[in-house]
Design an enzyme around this catalytic site. Structure first.
Site, PDB file in Angstrom:
ATOM      1  N   CYS A  80       0.834  -1.194   0.000  1.00 28.69           N
ATOM      2  CA  CYS A  80       0.000   0.000   0.000  1.00 28.69           C
ATOM      3  C   CYS A  80       0.877   1.256   0.000  1.00 28.69           C
ATOM      4  CB  CYS A  80      -0.910  -0.003   1.228  1.00 28.69           C
ATOM      5  SG  CYS A  80      -2.064   1.388   1.301  1.00 28.69           S
ATOM      6  N   ASP A  82       0.447   3.804   1.738  1.00 30.51           N
ATOM      7  CA  ASP A  82       0.414   4.426   3.056  1.00 30.51           C
ATOM      8  C   ASP A  82       1.829   4.733   3.550  1.00 30.51           C
ATOM      9  OD1 ASP A  82       0.229   4.699   6.016  1.00 30.51           O
ATOM     10  OD2 ASP A  82      -1.874   4.190   5.678  1.00 30.51           O
ATOM     11  N   ARG A  84       2.961   5.035   6.354  1.00 31.14           N
ATOM     12  CA  ARG A  84       3.338   4.352   7.608  1.00 31.14           C
ATOM     13  C   ARG A  84       3.831   2.924   7.361  1.00 31.14           C
ATOM     14  NH1 ARG A  84      -2.410   5.060  10.329  1.00 31.14           N
ATOM     15  NH2 ARG A  84      -2.909   4.389   8.178  1.00 31.14           N
ATOM     16  N   HIS A 136      -2.156  -3.937   5.093  1.00 27.81           N
ATOM     17  CA  HIS A 136      -1.933  -3.526   6.486  1.00 27.81           C
ATOM     18  C   HIS A 136      -3.263  -3.203   7.145  1.00 27.81           C
ATOM     19  CE1 HIS A 136      -2.573   0.913   6.035  1.00 27.81           C
ATOM     20  NE2 HIS A 136      -2.259   0.650   4.783  1.00 27.81           N
ATOM     21  N   CYS A 139      -6.026   0.242   7.007  1.00 27.60           N
ATOM     22  CA  CYS A 139      -5.880   0.800   5.662  1.00 27.60           C
ATOM     23  C   CYS A 139      -7.079   1.695   5.335  1.00 27.60           C
ATOM     24  CB  CYS A 139      -5.782  -0.332   4.636  1.00 27.60           C
ATOM     25  SG  CYS A 139      -5.636   0.226   2.923  1.00 27.60           S
TER      26      CYS A 139
END
Length: 267
Positions: A80, A82, A84, A136, A139
């Site tokens: 992803c 993202d 993080r 994750h 999400c």
């Protein structure tokens, strides 16, 4: 207040020709310019980059000299976007050790030439041995798909995650609403996208010529920094369906036990 004017300590306007007034304006302009330069040049990131490069070179002398000559990663991470979920840091590997493709909600679509090109280059040119599809928990893309939240252009992309939700709607709705159901869709999405990787011509061709490529499905926990193996690892075309079915069965059994435990019912 007129442009170019300034006030003295009594609140009265000073003359624009007053040296003190000119100095105040100069300092004000310099401060504004400094702030603007900080916003446009991102100096702190360059400082951090130099510190990072210095630290790497101190710990592994000659690292960058060797790195520029070739990259020979064993892994392709499809994850992803993202911020993080940084692939290299999570797995504790250095630059050059992992090839990475990221998009919203770690989706693999057979018409996505970007993802397919990455996969082809990774398999055919870099000879990676493992492809990990990594979702994750927490999400935002999966959350939007789960709850039909409109977020803009990405709604069209997340239609693929909604398809996963719809395909397993009855089972998902049997779970408690909230984080449990969201986590379950995060994991389901990984298994389906992992299956899509296995079904691409790129991977099929690699297996057909006897190349060692194993496709894995993982999920990452933002709350603890740990990766969970979803028990879907596939190394041939013949294993795809059975591996998916087994992983899906184990996922459902695990959530059934989790719900029973939370409800105080002995499994």
């Amino acid at each position: 207040e007129q442009a170019g004017s300034c006030r003295n300590g009594t609140g009265r306007h000073k003359s624009q020709d007053d040296p003190l007034c000119l100095r105040e304006e100069s300092l004000s302009d310099a401060s504004a310019l400094s702030k603007l330069q900080g916003m446009t040049t991102l100096t702190h990131l360059f400082d951090s980059n130099r510190a990072w490069a210095r630290d790497i070179e101190q710990r592994t002398p000659g690292f960058f000299t060797r790195l520029q000559k070739q990259q020979t990663p064993d892994y392709l991470w499809i994850g992803c976007s993202d911020s993080r979920v940084p692939a290299n840091e999570i797995c504790g590997v250095l630059p050059g050790e992992m090839f990475v493709h990221r998009n919203v909600a770690n989706v693999v679509v057979h018409t996505d030439l970007n993802c397919l090109s990455v996969m082809e280059f990774a398999i055919d040119s870099l000879k990676v041995k493992h492809i990990m599809v990594v979702g994750h928990y927490g999400c935002s893309g999966v959350h939007a798909a789960m709850n039909d939240v409109r977020i803009g252009l990405a709604d069209n992309w997340l239609r693929h995650v909604k398809d996963v939700r719809n395909q397993h709607r009855e089972w998902l709705q049997s779970l408690p609403d909230g984080s449990v159901r969201h986590d379950a869709l995060c994991e389901l999405n990984v298994l389906v996208q992992c299956n899509h990787v296995c079904e691409t011509t790129v991977v099929h061709d690699a297996w057909a010529r006897g190349q060692d490529v194993v496709v894995h499905g993982w999920v990452y926990g933002l709350n603890n920094g740990l990766i969970k193996d979803l028990k879907m690892s596939v190394s041939s075309s013949q294993q795809v369906q059975s591996a998916f079915d087994q992983a899906l069965s184990e996922l459902k059994q695990r959530y059934a036990s989790q719900v029973q435990t939370q409800s105080g019912i002995a499994p």
